[in-house]
Each structure stands twice: as C-alpha cells, then as structure tokens.
Design an enzyme around this catalytic site. Structure first.
Site, mmCIF file in Angstrom:
data_model
loop_
_atom_site.group_PDB
_atom_site.id
_atom_site.type_symbol
_atom_site.label_atom_id
_atom_site.label_comp_id
_atom_site.label_asym_id
_atom_site.label_seq_id
_atom_site.Cartn_x
_atom_site.Cartn_y
_atom_site.Cartn_z
ATOM 1 N N HIS A 4 0.849 -1.192 0.000
ATOM 2 C CA HIS A 4 0.000 0.000 0.000
ATOM 3 C C HIS A 4 0.883 1.240 0.000
ATOM 4 O O HIS A 4 2.067 1.179 0.359
ATOM 5 C CB HIS A 4 -0.905 0.011 1.226
ATOM 6 C CG HIS A 4 -2.009 -0.985 1.151
ATOM 7 N ND1 HIS A 4 -2.464 -1.670 2.245
ATOM 8 C CD2 HIS A 4 -2.751 -1.419 0.095
ATOM 9 C CE1 HIS A 4 -3.444 -2.471 1.874
ATOM 10 N NE2 HIS A 4 -3.631 -2.345 0.581
ATOM 11 N N GLY A 37 -2.637 -1.643 -8.439
ATOM 12 C CA GLY A 37 -3.658 -2.394 -7.712
ATOM 13 C C GLY A 37 -5.081 -1.969 -8.022
ATOM 14 O O GLY A 37 -5.913 -2.789 -8.431
ATOM 15 N N ASP A 44 -4.168 -6.168 -8.635
ATOM 16 C CA ASP A 44 -4.479 -7.172 -7.615
ATOM 17 C C ASP A 44 -5.137 -8.392 -8.258
ATOM 18 O O ASP A 44 -4.825 -9.533 -7.920
ATOM 19 C CB ASP A 44 -5.408 -6.594 -6.536
ATOM 20 C CG ASP A 44 -4.755 -5.490 -5.719
ATOM 21 O OD1 ASP A 44 -3.523 -5.532 -5.538
ATOM 22 O OD2 ASP A 44 -5.477 -4.584 -5.270
ATOM 23 N N ASP A 98 -1.214 -1.519 4.816
ATOM 24 C CA ASP A 98 -1.358 -0.385 5.734
ATOM 25 C C ASP A 98 -2.738 -0.484 6.371
ATOM 26 O O ASP A 98 -3.729 -0.104 5.762
ATOM 27 C CB ASP A 98 -1.211 0.933 4.978
ATOM 28 C CG ASP A 98 -1.440 2.139 5.870
ATOM 29 O OD1 ASP A 98 -1.457 1.980 7.111
ATOM 30 O OD2 ASP A 98 -1.616 3.244 5.329
ATOM 31 N N HIS A 152 -9.973 0.409 -2.741
ATOM 32 C CA HIS A 152 -10.024 -0.898 -3.408
ATOM 33 C C HIS A 152 -9.882 -2.036 -2.397
ATOM 34 O O HIS A 152 -9.386 -3.108 -2.701
ATOM 35 C CB HIS A 152 -8.958 -0.980 -4.511
ATOM 36 C CG HIS A 152 -7.547 -0.840 -4.030
ATOM 37 N ND1 HIS A 152 -7.041 0.336 -3.560
ATOM 38 C CD2 HIS A 152 -6.547 -1.744 -3.934
ATOM 39 C CE1 HIS A 152 -5.781 0.149 -3.199
ATOM 40 N NE2 HIS A 152 -5.466 -1.095 -3.408
ATOM 41 N N ASP A 187 -10.843 -5.532 -3.419
ATOM 42 C CA ASP A 187 -9.853 -6.226 -4.242
ATOM 43 C C ASP A 187 -8.764 -6.849 -3.376
ATOM 44 O O ASP A 187 -8.307 -7.971 -3.636
ATOM 45 C CB ASP A 187 -9.223 -5.262 -5.249
ATOM 46 C CG ASP A 187 -10.234 -4.659 -6.197
ATOM 47 O OD1 ASP A 187 -11.234 -5.338 -6.501
ATOM 48 O OD2 ASP A 187 -10.037 -3.505 -6.616
ATOM 49 N N ARG A 189 -8.063 -13.746 0.070
ATOM 50 C CA ARG A 189 -8.913 -14.941 0.054
ATOM 51 C C ARG A 189 -8.353 -15.991 -0.894
ATOM 52 O O ARG A 189 -8.270 -17.179 -0.565
ATOM 53 C CB ARG A 189 -10.347 -14.573 -0.342
ATOM 54 C CG ARG A 189 -11.300 -15.766 -0.295
ATOM 55 C CD ARG A 189 -12.696 -15.402 -0.777
ATOM 56 N NE ARG A 189 -12.727 -14.986 -2.160
ATOM 57 C CZ ARG A 189 -12.669 -15.803 -3.213
ATOM 58 N NH1 ARG A 189 -12.594 -17.102 -3.040
ATOM 59 N NH2 ARG A 189 -12.709 -15.331 -4.440
#
Length: 130
Positions: A12, A60, A65, A85, A92, A95, A101
């Site tokens: 991030h 991203g 991502d 962060d 996002h 995402d 996941r």
C-alpha cells in the site's frame, strides 16, 4: 534442476518505502526469484534494485491485484508478500480482500509485515521450502 520461485511483492502507498527498504536488506535472497509486483510498487523496486527480475502488472486499483490473483489461481505464484497499511482507508479494499482470500484458498504462503516476510523468504530458501 530447480525451478525459479515466483514471489508477489505488493505494498500500500504508506508502506512502499518499507517494502523497498526490506527488499534492499534481502536483495541476495530475492535475486534468484522472479518478482511480480503491482505498478507503482514494481517501479519503486526496479529503481532501487535494478538487478532484480521484476515484472510489473497494473496498479492495484486498476486491476493489478486481480492479475496477481489470477496467477495465484493458476498456480503460477509461490508466495505473496503484501505490506498492508491497516490504518489508511483503501478504496479498493474489496480487491485486497479478494487477493488474500485466493491466497488462503490455494494455500499460498503469505506475509503482511516485514518480520513475517523475512521468515517466509528464509523458509522458501530452506531445503524443502517453496
């Protein structure tokens, strides 16, 4: 013949400097790996460590991502290091959660902080790692 490890490196905005500093410290361990990184993070890594094998995907929020997620789903990623962060709002965020996941679904080794990333990277280098 050992195949080249592929490691995702993502950060991030507020953590990009930290990821670059971490990568400098561990450049010798990262050198044999293929690095996949989102746009800005990858650019910062290439600027600081031009000898690393860094492939940049989109930023991203613009789909990077998801590109990394697709590589995870296709078993083309050996580990993901994502300097998150947790104190800044992220537009996002959905995402990012989807990427995490997928890492869990496909049992991908992941680290979200410098200390965890160091342990993960050293584990990949150990006999039987990765």
């Amino acid at each position: 013949m050992t195949r080249q490890l592929t490691i995702g490196l993502v950060a991030h905005d507020a953590r990009k400097d930290g990821l670059v500093d971490w990568a400098k410290t561990h450049a010798a361990l990262l050198a044999p790996a293929r690095i996949i990184s989102t746009g800005t993070t990858g650019g910062r890594l290439l600027e600081a460590l031009p000898d690393l094998d860094v492939t940049r995907v989109k930023s991203g929020p613009l789909g990077g991502d998801q590109q990394i997620g697709a590589m995870i789903a296709e078993d083309r990623m050996d580990a993901l290091i994502f300097f998150v962060d947790p104190l800044s709002p992220m537009p996002h965020d959905v995402d990012v959660k989807a990427l995490m996941r997928l890492g869990i679904v496909y049992d991908l080794p992941m680290a979200f902080s410098a200390r965890a990333a160091t342990i993960l990277l050293k584990g990949l280098e150990a006999p039987g790692g990765g």
